[in-house]
Design a protein around this motif. Structure first.
Motif, PDB file in Angstrom:
ATOM      1  N   ASN A   1     -11.420  89.229   3.798  1.00  0.00           N
ATOM      2  CA  ASN A   1     -11.151  87.819   4.081  1.00  0.00           C
ATOM      3  C   ASN A   1     -10.147  87.208   3.111  1.00  0.00           C
ATOM      4  O   ASN A   1      -9.352  86.346   3.482  1.00  0.00           O
ATOM      5  N   ASN A   2     -10.210  87.594   1.852  1.00  0.00           N
ATOM      6  CA  ASN A   2      -9.331  87.061   0.799  1.00  0.00           C
ATOM      7  C   ASN A   2      -9.538  85.572   0.529  1.00  0.00           C
ATOM      8  O   ASN A   2      -8.639  84.897   0.028  1.00  0.00           O
ATOM      9  N   PHE A   3     -10.695  85.047   0.880  1.00  0.00           N
ATOM     10  CA  PHE A   3     -10.979  83.644   0.573  1.00  0.00           C
ATOM     11  C   PHE A   3     -12.477  83.439   0.425  1.00  0.00           C
ATOM     12  O   PHE A   3     -13.286  84.233   0.903  1.00  0.00           O
ATOM     13  N   LYS A   4     -12.804  82.354  -0.248  1.00  0.00           N
ATOM     14  CA  LYS A   4     -14.182  81.894  -0.362  1.00  0.00           C
ATOM     15  C   LYS A   4     -14.164  80.392  -0.161  1.00  0.00           C
ATOM     16  O   LYS A   4     -13.244  79.711  -0.634  1.00  0.00           O
ATOM     17  N   ILE A   5     -15.141  79.845   0.542  1.00  0.00           N
ATOM     18  CA  ILE A   5     -15.191  78.404   0.778  1.00  0.00           C
ATOM     19  C   ILE A   5     -16.615  77.905   0.579  1.00  0.00           C
ATOM     20  O   ILE A   5     -17.583  78.571   0.974  1.00  0.00           O
ATOM     21  N   ARG A   6     -16.727  76.756  -0.059  1.00  0.00           N
ATOM     22  CA  ARG A   6     -18.009  76.106  -0.260  1.00  0.00           C
ATOM     23  C   ARG A   6     -17.845  74.605  -0.034  1.00  0.00           C
ATOM     24  O   ARG A   6     -16.763  74.041  -0.241  1.00  0.00           O
ATOM     25  N   ALA A   7     -18.907  73.950   0.386  1.00  0.00           N
ATOM     26  CA  ALA A   7     -18.866  72.504   0.623  1.00  0.00           C
ATOM     27  C   ALA A   7     -20.249  71.929   0.385  1.00  0.00           C
ATOM     28  O   ALA A   7     -21.263  72.643   0.424  1.00  0.00           O
ATOM     29  N   SER A   8     -20.295  70.622   0.145  1.00  0.00           N
ATOM     30  CA  SER A   8     -21.569  69.933  -0.049  1.00  0.00           C
ATOM     31  C   SER A   8     -21.448  68.512   0.467  1.00  0.00           C
ATOM     32  O   SER A   8     -20.359  67.931   0.471  1.00  0.00           O
ATOM     33  N   MET A   9     -22.559  67.948   0.897  1.00  0.00           N
ATOM     34  CA  MET A   9     -22.605  66.546   1.299  1.00  0.00           C
ATOM     35  C   MET A   9     -23.921  65.950   0.824  1.00  0.00           C
ATOM     36  O   MET A   9     -24.999  66.410   1.203  1.00  0.00           O
ATOM     37  N   CYS A  10     -23.819  64.946  -0.022  1.00  0.00           N
ATOM     38  CA  CYS A  10     -24.990  64.210  -0.496  1.00  0.00           C
ATOM     39  C   CYS A  10     -24.972  62.844   0.184  1.00  0.00           C
ATOM     40  O   CYS A  10     -24.121  62.005  -0.121  1.00  0.00           O
ATOM     41  N   THR A  11     -25.889  62.639   1.116  1.00  0.00           N
ATOM     42  CA  THR A  11     -25.871  61.412   1.900  1.00  0.00           C
ATOM     43  C   THR A  11     -26.396  60.236   1.103  1.00  0.00           C
ATOM     44  O   THR A  11     -27.288  60.375   0.267  1.00  0.00           O
ATOM     45  N   ALA A  12     -25.821  59.071   1.363  1.00  0.00           N
ATOM     46  CA  ALA A  12     -26.296  57.834   0.761  1.00  0.00           C
ATOM     47  C   ALA A  12     -27.564  57.371   1.485  1.00  0.00           C
ATOM     48  O   ALA A  12     -28.113  58.084   2.318  1.00  0.00           O
ATOM     49  N   LYS A  13     -28.004  56.172   1.182  1.00  0.00           N
ATOM     50  CA  LYS A  13     -29.250  55.666   1.768  1.00  0.00           C
ATOM     51  C   LYS A  13     -29.153  55.577   3.283  1.00  0.00           C
ATOM     52  O   LYS A  13     -30.078  55.921   4.013  1.00  0.00           O
ATOM     53  N   GLU A  14     -27.996  55.110   3.780  1.00  0.00           N
ATOM     54  CA  GLU A  14     -27.786  55.016   5.218  1.00  0.00           C
ATOM     55  C   GLU A  14     -27.150  56.288   5.749  1.00  0.00           C
ATOM     56  O   GLU A  14     -26.500  57.025   5.019  1.00  0.00           O
ATOM     57  N   VAL A  15     -27.330  56.542   7.041  1.00  0.00           N
ATOM     58  CA  VAL A  15     -26.587  57.607   7.697  1.00  0.00           C
ATOM     59  C   VAL A  15     -25.115  57.218   7.688  1.00  0.00           C
ATOM     60  O   VAL A  15     -24.761  56.082   7.976  1.00  0.00           O
TER      61      VAL A  15
ATOM     62  N   ALA B   1     -18.742  76.523  -8.265  1.00  0.00           N
ATOM     63  CA  ALA B   1     -18.868  76.000  -9.621  1.00  0.00           C
ATOM     64  C   ALA B   1     -18.157  74.661  -9.774  1.00  0.00           C
ATOM     65  O   ALA B   1     -18.657  73.765 -10.456  1.00  0.00           O
ATOM     66  N   VAL B   2     -17.000  74.501  -9.136  1.00  0.00           N
ATOM     67  CA  VAL B   2     -16.276  73.234  -9.277  1.00  0.00           C
ATOM     68  C   VAL B   2     -17.024  72.108  -8.577  1.00  0.00           C
ATOM     69  O   VAL B   2     -17.092  70.985  -9.081  1.00  0.00           O
ATOM     70  N   ILE B   3     -17.634  72.382  -7.435  1.00  0.00           N
ATOM     71  CA  ILE B   3     -18.435  71.376  -6.740  1.00  0.00           C
ATOM     72  C   ILE B   3     -19.649  70.988  -7.575  1.00  0.00           C
ATOM     73  O   ILE B   3     -19.955  69.801  -7.738  1.00  0.00           O
ATOM     74  N   ASP B   4     -20.330  71.985  -8.123  1.00  0.00           N
ATOM     75  CA  ASP B   4     -21.510  71.706  -8.955  1.00  0.00           C
ATOM     76  C   ASP B   4     -21.143  70.884 -10.183  1.00  0.00           C
ATOM     77  O   ASP B   4     -21.878  69.964 -10.579  1.00  0.00           O
ATOM     78  N   ALA B   5     -20.003  71.217 -10.796  1.00  0.00           N
ATOM     79  CA  ALA B   5     -19.595  70.518 -12.015  1.00  0.00           C
ATOM     80  C   ALA B   5     -19.254  69.058 -11.735  1.00  0.00           C
ATOM     81  O   ALA B   5     -19.670  68.165 -12.486  1.00  0.00           O
ATOM     82  N   VAL B   6     -18.505  68.797 -10.659  1.00  0.00           N
ATOM     83  CA  VAL B   6     -18.153  67.412 -10.325  1.00  0.00           C
ATOM     84  C   VAL B   6     -19.406  66.629  -9.934  1.00  0.00           C
ATOM     85  O   VAL B   6     -19.577  65.473 -10.332  1.00  0.00           O
TER      86      VAL B   6
END
Length: 241
Positions: free
Chosen positions: A21-35, A207-212
């Motif tokens: 594949n030659n790539f790695k991808i990660r993502a995260s979403m932390c929702t606020a109180k409202e949708v 790691a960059v997502i976790d750090a931010v």
């Protein structure tokens, strides 16, 4: 809570990792109180990687519904036009304009990573400027392709590109990151974000997502946030010749 669960279930599952594949991808979403209306997406485009991060205007159920429609339109048109990203986004924009009685809009960054060369072709439709590593340092990706989607039909969007070096990271986010506030109502801000990224040594997209995430949490110090915090990072893993 039920709406949040439906929204989370619509997000993509991790792609299988392999050396080819030659790539790695990660993502995260932390929702606020409202949708809310944040979303991310990623998918294979032949041997390459397609990815999207976006933010729908507004809050609540209307934003969540428009988020689902936006994700579907953008993905389907990219897959139907994999060699012409500007055409894909323009067609998605037209479809969203045609079914937009609520007058909502969505900022979006859509890219396709060439898994052999590291080139990323992209369309930035009014979204926050992302960052990428060049010679080990994070810099802003400045190019804009056109306005947010669903604001006006018949608009052309320009495909732009940049080169991701072997081993380098690309990092994108929604404004929930830079507009996160602490108790005195100060914003986290662009300057703090790039300064933090260049103060840490990370070579992995998770790691960059976790750090931010940790630094934003530290900055907010328990202050309740009004917006979703969504991030997406890509690493070009092909080794240098």
């Amino acid at each position: 809570e039920f709406a949040k669960a439906i929204q989370s279930s619509a997000l993509p599952k991790p792609l299988p990792e392999s050396e080819e594949n030659n790539f790695k991808i990660r993502a995260s979403m932390c929702t606020a109180k409202e949708v809310g209306g944040d979303f991310y997406d990623f998918f294979k485009v032949g041997n390459d990687l397609g990815f999207v991060i976006a933010d729908v205007s507004g809050k609540g159920i209307p934003a969540a519904l428009f988020m689902m429609t936006s994700r579907t339109e953008i993905r389907n048109h990219i897959l139907a036009n994999p060699t012409d990203l500007s055409k894909a986004i323009a067609q998605a924009n037209d479809e969203l304009c045609a079914n937009n009685d609520a007058m909502m809009f969505v900022t979006a960054f859509a890219g396709i990573l060439n898994s052999q060369t590291g080139e990323i072709k992209y369309v930035n439709a009014g979204h926050n400027k992302p960052l990428f590593q060049q010679n080990g340092k994070f810099i802003w990706l400045q190019g804009r392709s056109g306005p947010p989607l669903a604001t006006m039909g018949g608009i052309p969007y320009k495909t732009l590109s940049f080169q991701l070096e072997p081993g380098a990271l690309f990092y994108s986010y929604t404004d929930g990151v830079t507009e996160a506030t602490n108790q005195p109502k100060e914003l986290y801000g662009d300057d703090r974000l790039i300064a933090f990224l260049n103060s840490i040594k990370v070579d992995d997209c998770q790691a960059v997502i976790d750090a931010v995430t940790a630094d934003v949490d530290k900055f907010c110090n328990g202050s309740e946030q009004a917006d979703d915090i969504t991030m997406l990072s890509v690493k070009f893993t092909k080794k240098s010749c």
